[in-house]
Design a protein around this motif. Structure first.
Motif, PDB file in Angstrom:
ATOM      1  N   THR A 175     -13.242  -4.418  -3.566  1.00 21.85           N
ATOM      2  CA  THR A 175     -14.541  -3.698  -2.913  1.00 21.85           C
ATOM      3  C   THR A 175     -15.580  -4.081  -3.731  1.00 21.85           C
ATOM      4  O   THR A 175     -16.805  -4.175  -3.275  1.00 21.85           O
ATOM      5  CB  THR A 175     -14.147  -2.126  -2.999  1.00 21.85           C
ATOM      6  OG1 THR A 175     -13.096  -2.004  -2.228  1.00 21.85           O
ATOM      7  CG2 THR A 175     -15.356  -1.324  -2.636  1.00 21.85           C
ATOM      8  N   HIS A 219      -4.123   4.410  -0.892  1.00 15.65           N
ATOM      9  CA  HIS A 219      -4.338   3.488   0.143  1.00 15.65           C
ATOM     10  C   HIS A 219      -3.214   3.827   1.274  1.00 15.65           C
ATOM     11  O   HIS A 219      -3.075   3.197   2.506  1.00 15.65           O
ATOM     12  CB  HIS A 219      -4.229   2.076  -0.228  1.00 15.65           C
ATOM     13  CG  HIS A 219      -5.594   1.811  -1.181  1.00 15.65           C
ATOM     14  ND1 HIS A 219      -6.798   1.626  -0.471  1.00 15.65           N
ATOM     15  CD2 HIS A 219      -5.751   1.872  -2.471  1.00 15.65           C
ATOM     16  CE1 HIS A 219      -7.630   1.381  -1.349  1.00 15.65           C
ATOM     17  NE2 HIS A 219      -7.149   1.689  -2.650  1.00 15.65           N
ATOM     18  N   LEU A 248       0.794  -0.999  -0.054  1.00 13.93           N
ATOM     19  CA  LEU A 248      -0.118  -0.118  -0.005  1.00 13.93           C
ATOM     20  C   LEU A 248       0.854   1.263  -0.099  1.00 13.93           C
ATOM     21  O   LEU A 248       0.356   2.519  -0.270  1.00 13.93           O
ATOM     22  CB  LEU A 248      -0.984   0.123   1.224  1.00 13.93           C
ATOM     23  CG  LEU A 248      -1.954  -1.182   1.452  1.00 13.93           C
ATOM     24  CD1 LEU A 248      -2.770  -0.968   2.578  1.00 13.93           C
ATOM     25  CD2 LEU A 248      -2.800  -1.250   0.003  1.00 13.93           C
ATOM     26  N   LYS A 264      -3.392   3.996   5.120  1.00 10.76           N
ATOM     27  CA  LYS A 264      -3.862   3.128   6.004  1.00 10.76           C
ATOM     28  C   LYS A 264      -2.630   2.681   6.852  1.00 10.76           C
ATOM     29  O   LYS A 264      -2.791   2.048   7.687  1.00 10.76           O
ATOM     30  CB  LYS A 264      -4.552   1.898   5.151  1.00 10.76           C
ATOM     31  CG  LYS A 264      -5.858   2.272   4.717  1.00 10.76           C
ATOM     32  CD  LYS A 264      -6.166   1.030   3.581  1.00 10.76           C
ATOM     33  CE  LYS A 264      -7.404   1.377   2.825  1.00 10.76           C
ATOM     34  NZ  LYS A 264      -7.879   0.477   2.103  1.00 10.76           N
ATOM     35  N   THR A 307     -10.301  -4.278   3.881  1.00  3.65           N
ATOM     36  CA  THR A 307      -9.222  -3.319   4.075  1.00  3.65           C
ATOM     37  C   THR A 307      -8.401  -3.310   2.941  1.00  3.65           C
ATOM     38  O   THR A 307      -7.885  -2.144   2.675  1.00  3.65           O
ATOM     39  CB  THR A 307      -8.680  -3.506   5.368  1.00  3.65           C
ATOM     40  OG1 THR A 307      -9.588  -3.690   6.495  1.00  3.65           O
ATOM     41  CG2 THR A 307      -7.558  -2.517   5.666  1.00  3.65           C
ATOM     42  N   ILE A 308      -7.790  -4.079   2.434  1.00  2.00           N
ATOM     43  CA  ILE A 308      -6.749  -4.246   1.461  1.00  2.00           C
ATOM     44  C   ILE A 308      -7.582  -4.967   0.040  1.00  2.00           C
ATOM     45  O   ILE A 308      -8.299  -4.335  -0.679  1.00  2.00           O
ATOM     46  CB  ILE A 308      -5.559  -4.912   1.755  1.00  2.00           C
ATOM     47  CG1 ILE A 308      -5.114  -4.572   3.074  1.00  2.00           C
ATOM     48  CG2 ILE A 308      -4.593  -4.622   0.712  1.00  2.00           C
ATOM     49  CD1 ILE A 308      -3.650  -5.139   3.573  1.00  2.00           C
ATOM     50  N   SER A 309      -7.235  -6.433  -0.121  1.00  2.00           N
ATOM     51  CA  SER A 309      -8.000  -6.936  -1.270  1.00  2.00           C
ATOM     52  C   SER A 309      -8.391  -8.345  -1.011  1.00  2.00           C
ATOM     53  O   SER A 309      -8.519  -9.126  -1.764  1.00  2.00           O
ATOM     54  CB  SER A 309      -6.823  -7.142  -2.394  1.00  2.00           C
ATOM     55  OG  SER A 309      -5.715  -7.870  -2.148  1.00  2.00           O
ATOM     56  N   ASP A 355      -4.031   0.049  -6.568  1.00  2.00           N
ATOM     57  CA  ASP A 355      -5.542   0.648  -6.476  1.00  2.00           C
ATOM     58  C   ASP A 355      -6.516  -0.379  -7.236  1.00  2.00           C
ATOM     59  O   ASP A 355      -7.509  -0.443  -6.733  1.00  2.00           O
ATOM     60  CB  ASP A 355      -5.382   2.055  -7.211  1.00  2.00           C
ATOM     61  CG  ASP A 355      -4.685   3.042  -6.410  1.00  2.00           C
ATOM     62  OD1 ASP A 355      -4.337   2.788  -5.376  1.00  2.00           O
ATOM     63  OD2 ASP A 355      -4.580   4.135  -6.925  1.00  2.00           O
ATOM     64  N   CYS A 391      -7.211  -3.399  -4.998  1.00  2.00           N
ATOM     65  CA  CYS A 391      -8.091  -2.939  -3.849  1.00  2.00           C
ATOM     66  C   CYS A 391      -9.574  -2.747  -4.302  1.00  2.00           C
ATOM     67  O   CYS A 391     -10.571  -3.075  -3.684  1.00  2.00           O
ATOM     68  CB  CYS A 391      -7.757  -1.807  -3.175  1.00  2.00           C
ATOM     69  SG  CYS A 391      -6.075  -2.195  -2.359  1.00  2.00           S
ATOM     70  N   SER A 422       0.819   3.381  -3.122  1.00  2.00           N
ATOM     71  CA  SER A 422      -0.659   4.127  -3.620  1.00  2.00           C
ATOM     72  C   SER A 422      -0.835   5.181  -2.786  1.00  2.00           C
ATOM     73  O   SER A 422      -1.040   5.064  -1.584  1.00  2.00           O
ATOM     74  CB  SER A 422      -1.606   3.007  -3.248  1.00  2.00           C
ATOM     75  OG  SER A 422      -3.012   3.516  -3.254  1.00  2.00           O
TER      76      SER A 422
END
Length: 457
Positions: A369, A268, A262, A271, A388-390, A362, A365, A265
């Motif tokens: 989502t 992200h 992360l 985080k 939270t991540i992937s 990105d 992730c 990015s």
């Protein structure tokens, strides 16, 4: 006489062999026709045994390269397939894989400068740049930080505990229930006390419980936090944990083997606030870095901590050689012979840049989502939580744990999909870890349809 890959004739020798390998990979993948081979362990093993035959025949077989590469590809779990989502097992970038070939051809060994003149300098430059990415690019931290190349998170975590032990003495590890199993194994390997485990009621370390433990325990203490848990991709409250460690004089290690990617990015990276306050940080670029295995790192805030790894072998780092300016590489690892895994990392960083890598982060992730939203809207599935991540955890609505486990194994045996498993909240969940930036909405829908079709009603 068998030709060599290196030397003046190396490229000429390799070109036809590379064609053989690429053709065999294609043929093997076509035979497999899915994310992994059908038939389960018994059938896969039987096919591989048939292809191999006698592992050490009296006379060689010139077709062995094609035969075995094709057999391995036919029997592989392909992380590049959108339905192969069980583990932190990424599809490697083509440019990184090509660089890895060059590393194999040149075959430097990073245990002495005269075996790896350019590779040793490349490693020094790139590891310090990655340490600066963790600890900041300006001020004292930039000049003080460094990183070691490792085989992955397990070795990095072990090194972190070793450095803590050498710096503080008989260190007590404090970690949460969500900590990676390698930390507990490392205490055993290093002769440290059994770790003190604090609760992780929502899947992440409870700062209040950590504070109580740090108050009650005698020092020296090492706290290990996690930035990207294996089960759900969760990130501990790093700023709160760092503040508690500073208050109580405890050393802090953060296992960011998963979440460390992360950093690339802009979206992200926040985080990971608090990461730079750790004494040591585990990174693993064969996860959110799209490197061929292995590509682990241990970043250290103060490179002087690495003095504990100093080791002398006269044939590799004689005193008069080091005094004459030959770099001493033995303190860069617990291993002696070491391949130049830094080359593929360096090529990737230089080719994609921070922006290119950040775009890949990105994308995966965003796919996670989208997948979570698809599950949330589906009447026959239950979503554990937003990612939270992937990593996305889900299960068929109303299914028992036995059914969840059976559905996963059926899909594996049929070679249709590779899903992981995680036990959280005292229930078994299917786990999809999305690391393929080419995965699309149709792939996610197909994955859900497969699970639904294999779930008894």
């Amino acid at each position: 006489m068998s030709p060599l890959a290196s030397g003046p004739q190396g490229p000429t020798t390799l070109r036809p062999l590379l064609t053989t390998v690429l053709d065999a990979l294609t043929a093997g993948a076509a035979t497999r026709d899915g994310p992994l081979p059908a038939g389960g362990p018994t059938e896969v093993a039987a096919r591989l045994r048939e292809a191999l035959g006698d592992p050490l025949p009296e006379h060689g077989d010139e077709d062995a390269l094609r035969t075995l590469v094709q057999a391995l590809a036919a029997g592989a779990a392909d992380p590049g397939d959108p339905l192969c989502t069980a583990h932190l097992h990424c599809p490697p970038l083509a440019v990184a894989t090509a660089a890895d070939l060059a590393a194999s051809v040149l075959n430097p060994s990073l245990d002495s400068w005269d075996q790896a003149p350019a590779a040793s300098e490349l490693e020094a430059l790139v590891t310090r740049a990655l340490a600066a990415e963790v600890y900041g690019e300006t001020g004292q931290a930039r000049s003080a930080g460094d990183a070691l190349v490792t085989t992955g998170g397990t070795e990095s975590n072990q090194l972190a505990l070793l450095l803590a032990r050498e710096h503080h003495g008989h260190t007590q590890l404090v970690c949460a229930e969500n900590a990676h199993h390698s930390l507990r194994r490392a205490t055993w390997l290093l002769g440290l006390p059994e770790p003190v485990t604090v609760p992780a009621p929502a899947g992440t370390m409870d700062p209040a419980a950590l504070g109580e433990a740090l108050t009650a325990l005698p020092g020296p203490l090492l706290v290990a936090a996690t930035a990207g848990t294996t089960d759900a991709g969760l990130i501990d409250p790093l700023p709160d944990i760092a503040a508690l460690c500073e208050t109580h004089g405890a050393r802090l290690h953060i296992d960011a083997a998963y979440g460390g990617g992360l950093l690339f990015s802009d979206r992200h990276r926040p985080k990971l606030d608090g990461l730079a306050r750790a004494h040591t940080v585990t990174l693993d670029l064969h996860k959110l870095g799209w490197q061929p295995i292995a590509a682990g790192l241990l970043a250290v805030r103060d490179r002087h901590d690495l003095a504990a790894l100093a080791h002398h072998a006269d044939y590799l780092n004689a005193d008069d050689d080091t005094e004459a300016g030959l770099p001493d590489l033995l303190g860069r690892s617990l291993r002696t012979t070491r391949r130049p895994d830094i080359l593929k990392i360096a090529v990737t960083l230089k080719t994609l840049g921070r922006t290119g890598l950040g775009d890949l982060v990105d994308q995966v992730c965003a796919r996670a989502t989208e997948f979570a939203e698809l599950i949330h809207r589906h009447p026959h599935f239950e979503l554990h939580d937003r990612p939270t991540i992937s990593t996305v955890l889900f299960r068929p609505t109303g299914a028992t744990d036995d059914t969840v486990a059976a559905v996963r194994r059926t899909l594996l045996t049929e070679g249709r999909a590779v899903l992981g498993r995680a036990r959280l909240d005292d229930r078994l969940w299917l786990k999809a870890t999305l690391l393929n930036p080419h995965t699309g909405a149709d792939d996610l829908a197909a994955l859900l349809k497969l699970v639904e079709g294999h779930t008894p009603r």
